[in-house]
Design a protein around this motif. Structure first.
Motif, PDB file in Angstrom:
ATOM      1  N   GLN A 103     -18.569 -16.111  -7.775  1.00 33.21           N
ATOM      2  CA  GLN A 103     -19.281 -16.714  -6.651  1.00 33.21           C
ATOM      3  C   GLN A 103     -20.798 -16.723  -6.900  1.00 33.21           C
ATOM      4  N   SER A 111     -19.003 -23.161  -6.265  1.00 34.12           N
ATOM      5  CA  SER A 111     -18.173 -22.353  -7.169  1.00 34.12           C
ATOM      6  C   SER A 111     -17.724 -23.195  -8.359  1.00 34.12           C
ATOM      7  N   THR A 114     -20.480 -22.911 -11.020  1.00 27.78           N
ATOM      8  CA  THR A 114     -20.469 -21.661 -11.790  1.00 27.78           C
ATOM      9  C   THR A 114     -19.291 -21.615 -12.743  1.00 27.78           C
TER      10      THR A 114
ATOM     11  N   GLU B  14     -14.994 -12.519  -9.348  1.00 29.15           N
ATOM     12  CA  GLU B  14     -15.977 -12.346  -8.276  1.00 29.15           C
ATOM     13  C   GLU B  14     -17.358 -11.957  -8.821  1.00 29.15           C
TER      14      GLU B  14
END
Lengths: 470, 78
Positions: A103, A111, A114, B14
Protein backbone atom coordinates in the motif's frame (compact mmCIF):
# COMPACT_ATOMS: atom_id res chain seq x y z
CA UNK A 1 3.29 -11.03 -6.80
CA UNK A 2 0.92 -13.72 -5.79
CA UNK A 3 1.80 -16.55 -8.17
CA UNK A 4 4.97 -17.93 -9.70
CA UNK A 5 4.11 -16.94 -13.27
CA UNK A 6 3.53 -13.29 -12.50
CA UNK A 7 6.60 -13.26 -10.25
CA UNK A 8 8.74 -14.77 -13.02
CA UNK A 9 7.42 -12.30 -15.57
CA UNK A 10 8.06 -9.26 -13.37
CA UNK A 11 11.44 -10.39 -12.07
CA UNK A 12 12.54 -11.47 -15.57
CA UNK A 13 11.61 -8.02 -16.86
CA UNK A 14 13.45 -6.37 -13.97
CA UNK A 15 16.54 -8.49 -14.61
CA UNK A 16 16.31 -7.97 -18.39
CA UNK A 17 16.51 -4.19 -18.07
CA UNK A 18 19.24 -4.45 -15.44
CA UNK A 19 21.37 -6.41 -17.94
CA UNK A 20 20.74 -3.81 -20.64
CA UNK A 21 21.98 -1.10 -18.28
CA UNK A 22 25.21 -2.98 -17.64
CA UNK A 23 25.73 -3.50 -21.37
CA UNK A 24 24.93 0.11 -22.20
CA UNK A 25 27.55 1.25 -19.72
CA UNK A 26 30.03 -0.03 -22.31
CA UNK A 27 28.78 2.62 -24.74
CA UNK A 28 30.02 5.24 -22.33
CA UNK A 29 33.33 3.49 -21.81
CA UNK A 30 33.65 3.36 -25.58
CA UNK A 31 32.84 7.04 -26.02
CA UNK A 32 35.44 7.98 -23.40
CA UNK A 33 38.15 5.88 -25.03
CA UNK A 34 37.22 7.12 -28.45
CA UNK A 35 37.25 10.80 -27.54
CA UNK A 36 40.44 10.64 -25.54
CA UNK A 37 42.07 8.74 -28.41
CA UNK A 38 41.01 11.39 -30.92
CA UNK A 39 42.17 14.32 -28.78
CA UNK A 40 45.74 15.53 -28.87
CA UNK A 41 48.24 14.70 -26.12
CA UNK A 42 47.91 18.18 -24.63
CA UNK A 43 44.14 17.82 -24.12
CA UNK A 44 43.57 14.17 -23.24
CA UNK A 45 42.88 14.44 -19.49
CA UNK A 46 40.54 17.37 -19.86
CA UNK A 47 38.70 15.46 -22.60
CA UNK A 48 38.38 12.46 -20.31
CA UNK A 49 37.02 14.49 -17.41
CA UNK A 50 34.64 16.49 -19.58
CA UNK A 51 33.03 13.30 -20.82
CA UNK A 52 33.20 11.30 -17.58
CA UNK A 53 31.62 14.03 -15.46
CA UNK A 54 28.57 14.16 -17.69
CA UNK A 55 27.62 10.94 -15.87
CA UNK A 56 26.86 12.68 -12.56
CA UNK A 57 25.48 15.89 -14.02
CA UNK A 58 23.04 14.20 -16.38
CA UNK A 59 22.12 11.65 -13.73
CA UNK A 60 21.01 14.22 -11.18
CA UNK A 61 19.19 16.28 -13.82
CA UNK A 62 17.44 13.21 -15.17
CA UNK A 63 16.44 12.17 -11.66
CA UNK A 64 15.11 15.65 -10.90
CA UNK A 65 13.15 16.30 -14.06
CA UNK A 66 13.80 13.96 -17.00
CA UNK A 67 11.97 10.87 -15.82
CA UNK A 68 8.84 12.83 -15.00
CA UNK A 69 8.93 14.70 -18.33
CA UNK A 70 8.85 11.40 -20.20
CA UNK A 71 5.58 10.26 -18.68
CA UNK A 72 3.89 13.62 -18.14
CA UNK A 73 4.46 15.17 -21.57
CA UNK A 74 3.33 12.43 -23.93
CA UNK A 75 0.34 14.55 -25.02
CA UNK A 76 2.59 17.53 -25.81
CA UNK A 77 1.06 18.84 -23.53
CA UNK A 78 -1.70 20.58 -25.42
CA UNK A 79 -1.74 18.53 -28.61
CA UNK A 80 -3.59 15.33 -27.73
CA UNK A 81 -4.37 16.27 -24.13
CA UNK A 82 -2.89 17.84 -21.04
CA UNK A 83 -0.10 16.81 -18.68
CA UNK A 84 -0.44 13.16 -17.71
CA UNK A 85 -0.37 12.06 -14.12
CA UNK A 86 2.88 10.22 -13.38
CA UNK A 87 3.40 10.40 -9.63
CA UNK A 88 5.81 7.44 -9.58
CA UNK A 89 8.33 9.37 -11.67
CA UNK A 90 8.57 12.46 -9.45
CA UNK A 91 11.96 12.73 -7.75
CA UNK A 92 10.45 12.84 -4.27
CA UNK A 93 8.07 9.93 -4.85
CA UNK A 94 8.38 6.85 -2.67
CA UNK A 95 8.55 4.61 -5.77
CA UNK A 96 11.91 6.16 -6.69
CA UNK A 97 13.37 4.34 -3.66
CA UNK A 98 13.38 0.72 -2.45
CA UNK A 99 9.75 -0.35 -2.23
CA UNK A 100 8.01 -3.70 -1.79
CA UNK A 101 4.90 -2.78 -3.78
CA UNK A 102 2.48 -2.70 -0.89
CA UNK A 103 0.00 0.00 0.00
CA UNK A 104 1.40 3.42 -0.93
CA UNK A 105 1.98 6.02 1.74
CA UNK A 106 1.60 8.72 -0.93
CA UNK A 107 -2.08 9.45 -1.56
CA UNK A 108 -1.45 10.31 -5.21
CA UNK A 109 -0.41 6.72 -5.93
CA UNK A 110 -2.76 3.80 -6.46
CA UNK A 111 -2.09 0.25 -5.37
CA UNK A 112 -1.82 -0.52 -9.11
CA UNK A 113 1.02 2.01 -9.39
CA UNK A 114 2.97 0.43 -6.58
CA UNK A 115 2.38 -3.11 -7.87
CA UNK A 116 3.65 -2.16 -11.34
CA UNK A 117 6.44 0.26 -10.55
CA UNK A 118 7.97 -0.97 -7.29
CA UNK A 119 10.24 -3.40 -9.15
CA UNK A 120 10.42 -1.78 -12.57
CA UNK A 121 10.77 1.94 -11.86
CA UNK A 122 14.46 1.81 -11.04
CA UNK A 123 15.55 -0.35 -13.97
CA UNK A 124 13.40 1.55 -16.48
CA UNK A 125 14.77 4.80 -15.08
CA UNK A 126 18.33 3.53 -15.41
CA UNK A 127 17.80 2.28 -18.98
CA UNK A 128 16.49 5.70 -19.99
CA UNK A 129 19.30 7.38 -18.10
CA UNK A 130 21.87 5.42 -20.09
CA UNK A 131 20.23 6.72 -23.28
CA UNK A 132 20.60 10.20 -21.77
CA UNK A 133 24.32 9.67 -21.22
CA UNK A 134 24.61 8.52 -24.82
CA UNK A 135 22.91 11.72 -26.00
CA UNK A 136 25.36 13.78 -23.93
CA UNK A 137 28.35 11.79 -25.11
CA UNK A 138 27.42 12.33 -28.75
CA UNK A 139 27.74 16.08 -28.20
CA UNK A 140 30.94 15.62 -26.23
CA UNK A 141 33.02 14.21 -29.07
CA UNK A 142 32.13 16.92 -31.54
CA UNK A 143 33.24 19.80 -29.34
CA UNK A 144 36.51 18.54 -27.86
CA UNK A 145 39.62 20.62 -27.29
CA UNK A 146 38.01 24.07 -27.06
CA UNK A 147 34.73 24.02 -25.13
CA UNK A 148 34.58 24.87 -21.41
CA UNK A 149 33.54 21.82 -19.39
CA UNK A 150 30.92 23.77 -17.40
CA UNK A 151 29.25 24.99 -20.58
CA UNK A 152 29.36 21.52 -22.05
CA UNK A 153 27.74 19.98 -18.98
CA UNK A 154 24.97 22.55 -19.07
CA UNK A 155 24.32 21.76 -22.74
CA UNK A 156 24.52 18.03 -22.00
CA UNK A 157 21.86 18.48 -19.30
CA UNK A 158 19.67 20.33 -21.79
CA UNK A 159 19.87 17.53 -24.33
CA UNK A 160 20.30 14.55 -22.01
CA UNK A 161 17.61 15.41 -19.50
CA UNK A 162 15.16 17.65 -21.32
CA UNK A 163 15.02 17.79 -25.13
CA UNK A 164 15.65 14.14 -25.95
CA UNK A 165 13.27 13.11 -23.18
CA UNK A 166 10.55 15.33 -24.62
CA UNK A 167 10.87 13.89 -28.13
CA UNK A 168 10.95 10.42 -26.60
CA UNK A 169 7.70 11.21 -24.78
CA UNK A 170 6.20 12.45 -28.06
CA UNK A 171 7.57 9.92 -30.53
CA UNK A 172 8.99 7.02 -28.58
CA UNK A 173 6.21 5.98 -26.24
CA UNK A 174 3.04 4.01 -26.76
CA UNK A 175 0.77 7.06 -26.44
CA UNK A 176 2.97 9.94 -27.63
CA UNK A 177 1.27 12.59 -29.76
CA UNK A 178 3.72 12.10 -32.65
CA UNK A 179 2.77 8.43 -32.75
CA UNK A 180 -0.92 9.24 -32.57
CA UNK A 181 -0.99 12.10 -35.08
CA UNK A 182 2.00 11.48 -37.36
CA UNK A 183 2.29 7.70 -37.14
CA UNK A 184 5.92 8.33 -36.13
CA UNK A 185 7.95 5.12 -35.97
CA UNK A 186 11.48 5.05 -34.57
CA UNK A 187 11.78 1.69 -32.84
CA UNK A 188 15.52 1.80 -31.98
CA UNK A 189 15.89 5.56 -31.69
CA UNK A 190 17.45 6.70 -35.00
CA UNK A 191 15.73 10.00 -34.45
CA UNK A 192 14.94 10.44 -30.78
CA UNK A 193 18.52 9.82 -29.63
CA UNK A 194 20.81 10.15 -32.63
CA UNK A 195 19.23 12.76 -34.88
CA UNK A 196 18.42 15.07 -31.98
CA UNK A 197 21.94 14.79 -30.58
CA UNK A 198 23.45 15.38 -34.02
CA UNK A 199 21.25 18.44 -34.57
CA UNK A 200 22.20 19.73 -31.13
CA UNK A 201 25.91 19.20 -31.80
CA UNK A 202 25.67 21.09 -35.10
CA UNK A 203 24.06 24.09 -33.37
CA UNK A 204 26.75 24.17 -30.67
CA UNK A 205 29.55 23.85 -33.24
CA UNK A 206 28.27 26.91 -35.12
CA UNK A 207 28.72 29.11 -32.04
CA UNK A 208 31.81 27.33 -30.77
CA UNK A 209 33.81 27.65 -33.98
CA UNK A 210 36.64 25.44 -35.23
CA UNK A 211 39.77 24.56 -33.31
CA UNK A 212 42.68 26.93 -33.95
CA UNK A 213 44.47 25.84 -37.09
CA UNK A 214 41.73 23.57 -38.34
CA UNK A 215 41.24 25.35 -41.67
CA UNK A 216 43.83 26.61 -44.11
CA UNK A 217 43.45 29.97 -45.79
CA UNK A 218 41.90 28.29 -48.84
CA UNK A 219 39.24 26.72 -46.60
CA UNK A 220 40.47 23.13 -46.74
CA UNK A 221 40.72 21.34 -43.38
CA UNK A 222 43.97 20.26 -41.76
CA UNK A 223 44.08 16.81 -40.19
CA UNK A 224 44.55 16.74 -36.41
CA UNK A 225 46.54 13.62 -35.65
CA UNK A 226 44.87 11.42 -33.05
CA UNK A 227 47.05 10.82 -30.02
CA UNK A 228 46.14 7.13 -29.75
CA UNK A 229 44.60 5.18 -32.62
CA UNK A 230 44.16 2.02 -30.56
CA UNK A 231 42.01 3.81 -28.03
CA UNK A 232 39.78 4.95 -30.88
CA UNK A 233 39.40 1.45 -32.31
CA UNK A 234 38.79 -0.25 -28.95
CA UNK A 235 36.37 2.52 -28.09
CA UNK A 236 34.40 1.89 -31.27
CA UNK A 237 34.26 -1.86 -30.60
CA UNK A 238 32.96 -1.14 -27.10
CA UNK A 239 30.30 1.17 -28.51
CA UNK A 240 29.23 -1.62 -30.90
CA UNK A 241 29.09 -4.02 -27.94
CA UNK A 242 27.08 -1.63 -25.82
CA UNK A 243 24.63 -1.15 -28.66
CA UNK A 244 23.32 -4.67 -28.10
CA UNK A 245 22.14 -3.46 -24.73
CA UNK A 246 20.75 -0.31 -26.31
CA UNK A 247 18.65 -2.37 -28.73
CA UNK A 248 17.44 -4.75 -26.05
CA UNK A 249 16.52 -1.84 -23.80
CA UNK A 250 14.29 -0.43 -26.55
CA UNK A 251 12.09 -3.55 -26.31
CA UNK A 252 9.51 -4.63 -23.80
CA UNK A 253 10.68 -8.21 -23.20
CA UNK A 254 7.42 -10.01 -22.46
CA UNK A 255 3.83 -8.82 -22.66
CA UNK A 256 0.45 -10.18 -23.76
CA UNK A 257 -0.17 -8.70 -27.22
CA UNK A 258 -3.40 -10.52 -28.07
CA UNK A 259 -6.16 -7.90 -28.41
CA UNK A 260 -8.79 -10.53 -27.51
CA UNK A 261 -9.13 -10.58 -23.72
CA UNK A 262 -10.20 -14.24 -23.80
CA UNK A 263 -6.82 -15.32 -25.24
CA UNK A 264 -3.21 -14.60 -24.42
CA UNK A 265 -0.15 -14.42 -26.69
CA UNK A 266 3.10 -13.37 -25.11
CA UNK A 267 5.76 -11.64 -27.19
CA UNK A 268 8.51 -9.09 -27.04
CA UNK A 269 7.41 -5.72 -28.37
CA UNK A 270 8.86 -2.38 -29.33
CA UNK A 271 8.26 0.60 -27.07
CA UNK A 272 5.10 1.19 -29.12
CA UNK A 273 3.86 -2.25 -27.94
CA UNK A 274 3.99 -3.51 -31.56
CA UNK A 275 5.34 -7.05 -31.78
CA UNK A 276 8.91 -7.90 -32.66
CA UNK A 277 11.45 -10.53 -31.68
CA UNK A 278 14.99 -10.42 -30.34
CA UNK A 279 15.94 -12.65 -33.28
CA UNK A 280 14.69 -10.12 -35.81
CA UNK A 281 16.51 -7.17 -34.32
CA UNK A 282 19.70 -9.17 -33.76
CA UNK A 283 19.97 -10.14 -37.42
CA UNK A 284 19.04 -6.66 -38.60
CA UNK A 285 21.56 -5.06 -36.24
CA UNK A 286 24.32 -7.23 -37.68
CA UNK A 287 23.29 -6.70 -41.30
CA UNK A 288 23.12 -2.94 -40.76
CA UNK A 289 26.55 -3.03 -39.09
CA UNK A 290 27.85 -5.03 -42.06
CA UNK A 291 26.42 -2.60 -44.61
CA UNK A 292 27.80 0.37 -42.70
CA UNK A 293 31.29 -1.10 -42.31
CA UNK A 294 31.45 -2.03 -45.99
CA UNK A 295 30.30 1.33 -47.36
CA UNK A 296 32.44 3.16 -44.80
CA UNK A 297 35.46 1.21 -46.05
CA UNK A 298 34.56 1.80 -49.70
CA UNK A 299 33.70 5.48 -49.55
CA UNK A 300 36.74 6.36 -47.40
CA UNK A 301 39.04 4.03 -49.36
CA UNK A 302 39.89 1.97 -46.32
CA UNK A 303 40.30 4.73 -43.74
CA UNK A 304 39.95 3.02 -40.30
CA UNK A 305 38.22 6.00 -38.68
CA UNK A 306 35.45 6.21 -41.26
CA UNK A 307 35.15 2.44 -41.62
CA UNK A 308 34.32 2.04 -37.93
CA UNK A 309 32.20 5.16 -37.91
CA UNK A 310 30.42 3.71 -40.94
CA UNK A 311 29.54 0.59 -38.98
CA UNK A 312 27.96 2.72 -36.27
CA UNK A 313 26.24 4.94 -38.80
CA UNK A 314 24.80 1.90 -40.55
CA UNK A 315 23.21 0.63 -37.36
CA UNK A 316 21.89 4.11 -36.55
CA UNK A 317 20.34 4.55 -40.01
CA UNK A 318 18.51 1.22 -39.96
CA UNK A 319 17.42 1.52 -36.33
CA UNK A 320 14.14 3.36 -36.96
CA UNK A 321 12.61 0.32 -38.65
CA UNK A 322 14.83 -2.57 -37.59
CA UNK A 323 11.87 -4.20 -35.82
CA UNK A 324 10.22 -4.78 -39.20
CA UNK A 325 12.85 -4.70 -41.95
CA UNK A 326 14.13 -7.74 -43.78
CA UNK A 327 17.87 -8.11 -43.15
CA UNK A 328 18.70 -7.16 -46.76
CA UNK A 329 16.67 -4.00 -46.34
CA UNK A 330 18.57 -3.18 -43.16
CA UNK A 331 21.81 -3.75 -45.09
CA UNK A 332 20.98 -1.43 -47.99
CA UNK A 333 19.47 1.26 -45.75
CA UNK A 334 22.73 1.27 -43.80
CA UNK A 335 24.69 1.60 -47.04
CA UNK A 336 22.55 4.53 -48.17
CA UNK A 337 22.70 6.31 -44.82
CA UNK A 338 26.47 6.09 -44.38
CA UNK A 339 27.21 7.08 -47.97
CA UNK A 340 25.00 10.17 -47.65
CA UNK A 341 26.38 11.05 -44.20
CA UNK A 342 29.99 10.80 -45.38
CA UNK A 343 29.37 13.07 -48.36
CA UNK A 344 27.33 15.52 -46.29
CA UNK A 345 30.01 15.67 -43.59
CA UNK A 346 32.71 16.87 -45.97
CA UNK A 347 30.38 19.19 -47.85
CA UNK A 348 29.21 20.89 -44.63
CA UNK A 349 32.75 21.00 -43.23
CA UNK A 350 34.15 22.80 -46.27
CA UNK A 351 31.13 24.98 -47.00
CA UNK A 352 30.41 26.21 -43.46
CA UNK A 353 33.78 25.62 -41.73
CA UNK A 354 32.22 23.32 -39.17
CA UNK A 355 34.87 21.48 -37.16
CA UNK A 356 33.20 18.31 -35.92
CA UNK A 357 36.17 16.50 -34.39
CA UNK A 358 34.63 13.02 -34.49
CA UNK A 359 32.01 13.22 -37.24
CA UNK A 360 29.19 13.09 -34.68
CA UNK A 361 26.83 15.31 -36.64
CA UNK A 362 27.22 13.05 -39.67
CA UNK A 363 27.04 9.67 -37.98
CA UNK A 364 24.33 10.51 -35.47
CA UNK A 365 22.53 13.51 -36.96
CA UNK A 366 22.49 12.77 -40.68
CA UNK A 367 22.32 8.97 -40.42
CA UNK A 368 19.59 9.22 -37.77
CA UNK A 369 17.48 11.65 -39.79
CA UNK A 370 17.93 9.68 -43.01
CA UNK A 371 16.94 6.51 -41.15
CA UNK A 372 13.73 8.07 -39.87
CA UNK A 373 12.77 9.29 -43.35
CA UNK A 374 13.61 6.03 -45.13
CA UNK A 375 11.41 4.14 -42.64
CA UNK A 376 8.49 6.28 -43.79
CA UNK A 377 8.83 5.00 -47.34
CA UNK A 378 9.61 1.38 -46.62
CA UNK A 379 7.00 0.99 -43.87
CA UNK A 380 4.40 3.17 -45.61
CA UNK A 381 0.93 2.05 -44.50
CA UNK A 382 2.07 -0.06 -41.54
CA UNK A 383 0.15 0.57 -38.32
CA UNK A 384 2.25 2.65 -35.94
CA UNK A 385 0.53 1.25 -32.86
CA UNK A 386 -1.81 -1.49 -31.68
CA UNK A 387 -4.08 1.28 -30.40
CA UNK A 388 -7.12 2.11 -32.54
CA UNK A 389 -7.29 5.51 -34.22
CA UNK A 390 -3.54 6.14 -34.46
CA UNK A 391 -2.13 7.41 -37.77
CA UNK A 392 -0.30 4.81 -39.88
CA UNK A 393 3.37 5.17 -40.79
CA UNK A 394 3.80 7.51 -43.79
CA UNK A 395 6.69 9.31 -45.50
CA UNK A 396 5.30 12.73 -44.57
CA UNK A 397 4.79 11.68 -40.94
CA UNK A 398 8.39 10.50 -40.80
CA UNK A 399 9.74 13.60 -42.60
CA UNK A 400 7.85 15.78 -40.11
CA UNK A 401 9.27 13.63 -37.33
CA UNK A 402 12.83 14.01 -38.66
CA UNK A 403 12.40 17.81 -38.82
CA UNK A 404 11.07 17.87 -35.25
CA UNK A 405 13.85 15.73 -33.80
CA UNK A 406 16.83 17.12 -35.74
CA UNK A 407 15.87 20.76 -36.14
CA UNK A 408 13.05 21.85 -33.81
CA UNK A 409 14.13 19.94 -30.70
CA UNK A 410 17.79 19.32 -31.57
CA UNK A 411 19.17 22.34 -33.36
CA UNK A 412 17.00 25.21 -32.08
CA UNK A 413 17.28 24.80 -28.27
CA UNK A 414 21.04 24.20 -28.40
CA UNK A 415 21.55 27.08 -30.82
CA UNK A 416 19.83 29.38 -28.32
CA UNK A 417 21.65 27.95 -25.30
CA UNK A 418 25.08 28.03 -26.96
CA UNK A 419 24.41 31.60 -28.14
CA UNK A 420 23.61 32.66 -24.57
CA UNK A 421 26.73 30.96 -23.20
CA UNK A 422 28.84 32.58 -25.91
CA UNK A 423 27.41 36.02 -25.13
CA UNK A 424 28.27 35.47 -21.46
CA UNK A 425 31.82 34.49 -22.42
CA UNK A 426 31.36 31.02 -20.95
CA UNK A 427 31.37 28.80 -24.04
CA UNK A 428 34.93 28.66 -25.29
CA UNK A 429 38.28 28.53 -23.55
CA UNK A 430 40.72 31.45 -24.08
CA UNK A 431 42.86 31.11 -27.20
CA UNK A 432 46.07 31.15 -25.16
CA UNK A 433 44.87 28.11 -23.17
CA UNK A 434 43.75 26.36 -26.34
CA UNK A 435 47.22 26.75 -27.85
CA UNK A 436 49.00 25.69 -24.67
CA UNK A 437 46.61 22.78 -24.19
CA UNK A 438 43.95 22.15 -21.59
CA UNK A 439 46.29 19.84 -19.71
CA UNK A 440 49.21 22.28 -19.74
CA UNK A 441 49.34 22.77 -15.97
CA UNK A 442 49.10 19.02 -15.34
CA UNK A 443 51.80 18.28 -17.90
CA UNK A 444 54.02 21.02 -16.45
CA UNK A 445 53.55 19.52 -12.98
CA UNK A 446 54.38 16.06 -14.31
CA UNK A 447 57.55 17.38 -15.94
CA UNK A 448 58.55 19.13 -12.70
CA UNK A 449 57.85 15.98 -10.66
CA UNK A 450 59.87 13.87 -13.10
CA UNK A 451 62.81 16.27 -12.91
CA UNK A 452 62.65 16.33 -9.13
CA UNK A 453 62.54 12.54 -9.03
CA UNK A 454 65.53 12.18 -11.38
CA UNK A 455 67.42 14.70 -9.23
CA UNK A 456 66.60 12.74 -6.08
CA UNK A 457 67.68 9.47 -7.72
CA UNK A 458 70.93 11.05 -8.84
CA UNK A 459 71.64 12.27 -5.31
CA UNK A 460 70.82 8.84 -3.89
CA UNK A 461 73.14 7.19 -6.40
CA UNK A 462 76.02 9.50 -5.49
CA UNK A 463 75.38 8.93 -1.79
CA UNK A 464 75.51 5.16 -2.22
CA UNK A 465 78.62 5.35 -4.40
CA UNK A 466 80.33 7.36 -1.67
CA UNK A 467 79.27 4.83 0.96
CA UNK A 468 80.51 1.89 -1.10
CA UNK A 469 83.88 3.67 -1.69
CA UNK A 470 84.30 3.94 2.09
CA UNK B 1 14.41 8.05 14.84
CA UNK B 2 12.12 5.11 14.25
CA UNK B 3 13.09 2.68 11.47
CA UNK B 4 10.67 2.49 8.54
CA UNK B 5 10.56 -1.31 8.96
CA UNK B 6 10.57 -2.85 12.41
CA UNK B 7 10.05 -6.51 11.45
CA UNK B 8 10.21 -8.68 8.34
CA UNK B 9 7.72 -11.07 9.97
CA UNK B 10 4.80 -9.43 8.20
CA UNK B 11 2.66 -9.75 5.10
CA UNK B 12 4.99 -8.55 2.28
CA UNK B 13 2.02 -7.28 0.31
CA UNK B 14 1.45 -4.66 2.97
CA UNK B 15 5.03 -3.36 2.88
CA UNK B 16 5.61 -0.13 0.98
CA UNK B 17 8.80 1.95 1.15
CA UNK B 18 11.63 0.36 3.11
CA UNK B 19 14.28 3.10 3.16
CA UNK B 20 15.04 5.17 6.26
CA UNK B 21 13.38 8.58 6.69
CA UNK B 22 10.33 7.68 4.60
CA UNK B 23 8.19 10.82 4.47
CA UNK B 24 11.25 13.09 4.24
CA UNK B 25 11.61 12.76 0.48
CA UNK B 26 10.93 16.42 -0.35
CA UNK B 27 13.58 17.84 2.04
CA UNK B 28 16.04 15.21 0.79
CA UNK B 29 15.24 16.19 -2.81
CA UNK B 30 15.75 19.87 -2.02
CA UNK B 31 19.06 19.19 -0.32
CA UNK B 32 20.26 17.21 -3.34
CA UNK B 33 19.02 19.92 -5.73
CA UNK B 34 20.87 22.64 -3.81
CA UNK B 35 24.06 20.55 -3.79
CA UNK B 36 23.93 19.94 -7.53
CA UNK B 37 23.10 23.55 -8.45
CA UNK B 38 25.90 24.71 -6.17
CA UNK B 39 28.27 22.32 -7.95
CA UNK B 40 27.46 23.85 -11.33
CA UNK B 41 27.87 27.41 -10.03
CA UNK B 42 31.17 26.45 -8.38
CA UNK B 43 32.39 24.88 -11.62
CA UNK B 44 31.59 27.94 -13.72
CA UNK B 45 33.26 30.26 -11.19
CA UNK B 46 36.34 28.05 -10.86
CA UNK B 47 36.76 27.67 -14.61
CA UNK B 48 36.47 31.40 -15.20
CA UNK B 49 39.06 32.28 -12.57
CA UNK B 50 41.46 29.52 -13.65
CA UNK B 51 41.27 30.36 -17.36
CA UNK B 52 41.63 34.10 -16.71
CA UNK B 53 44.77 33.51 -14.65
CA UNK B 54 46.20 31.00 -17.10
CA UNK B 55 45.58 33.21 -20.12
CA UNK B 56 47.28 36.13 -18.36
CA UNK B 57 50.26 33.95 -17.50
CA UNK B 58 50.56 32.69 -21.08
CA UNK B 59 50.48 36.24 -22.44
CA UNK B 60 53.78 37.01 -20.69
CA UNK B 61 56.56 37.56 -23.28
CA UNK B 62 57.97 34.29 -24.55
CA UNK B 63 55.71 32.12 -22.39
CA UNK B 64 53.43 30.74 -25.08
CA UNK B 65 56.26 30.38 -27.59
CA UNK B 66 58.12 28.24 -25.05
CA UNK B 67 55.06 26.05 -24.54
CA UNK B 68 54.67 25.52 -28.28
CA UNK B 69 58.34 24.50 -28.51
CA UNK B 70 57.69 22.01 -25.67
CA UNK B 71 54.79 20.54 -27.66
CA UNK B 72 56.91 20.29 -30.77
CA UNK B 73 59.71 18.53 -28.89
CA UNK B 74 57.24 16.10 -27.30
CA UNK B 75 55.56 15.38 -30.64
CA UNK B 76 58.93 14.64 -32.21
CA UNK B 77 59.77 12.21 -29.39
CA UNK B 78 56.48 10.32 -29.79
Amino acid sequence: MQNELSALTVIFTEFYYWVTVVMMFLIHVGFCLYEVGVSREKNKLNTLMKNSMLIPVITFAFFFVGWWLYFACQNGPGITGGLKSAAWSLPWNELMGPHMGGQPADSTLTSGDTATWSRLNGVFWAAFLLFSWTAGSILSGAVIERIRSGAFWLLAILVGSITWVLVAAWGWSDTGWMVQKLGYHDAYASGVIHAISGGSALAILIHLGPRIGRFRDDGTPRAFPAHNTWMIIIGMFLIFTGFWGFYAACNVPIIDIDPDDSRTFFSATTIYLTPTTLSAITVNFLMALTGGLLIGYIVSKGDPFWTFQGGLGGVITASAGNDLYHPFQAFFIAVLGVWCAYKLHYWVERKFKIDDAVGAVAIHGYCGSIGVIVAGFLLWGYPSSPNAGYAPITPWGQIAGAVIVFFVMGFVPCYAAAWALKRAGLLRIPWEVELAGLDHDIMADETAHSRELVEAEREAMQQRLKESDK
Amino acid sequence: MNPTIETWQTNPMEVGPIYPLAGWEVPMFLACLVFCVAFMIWKFALETSQYTAKAAQLRQPGELAAVLIEHETRDQKT
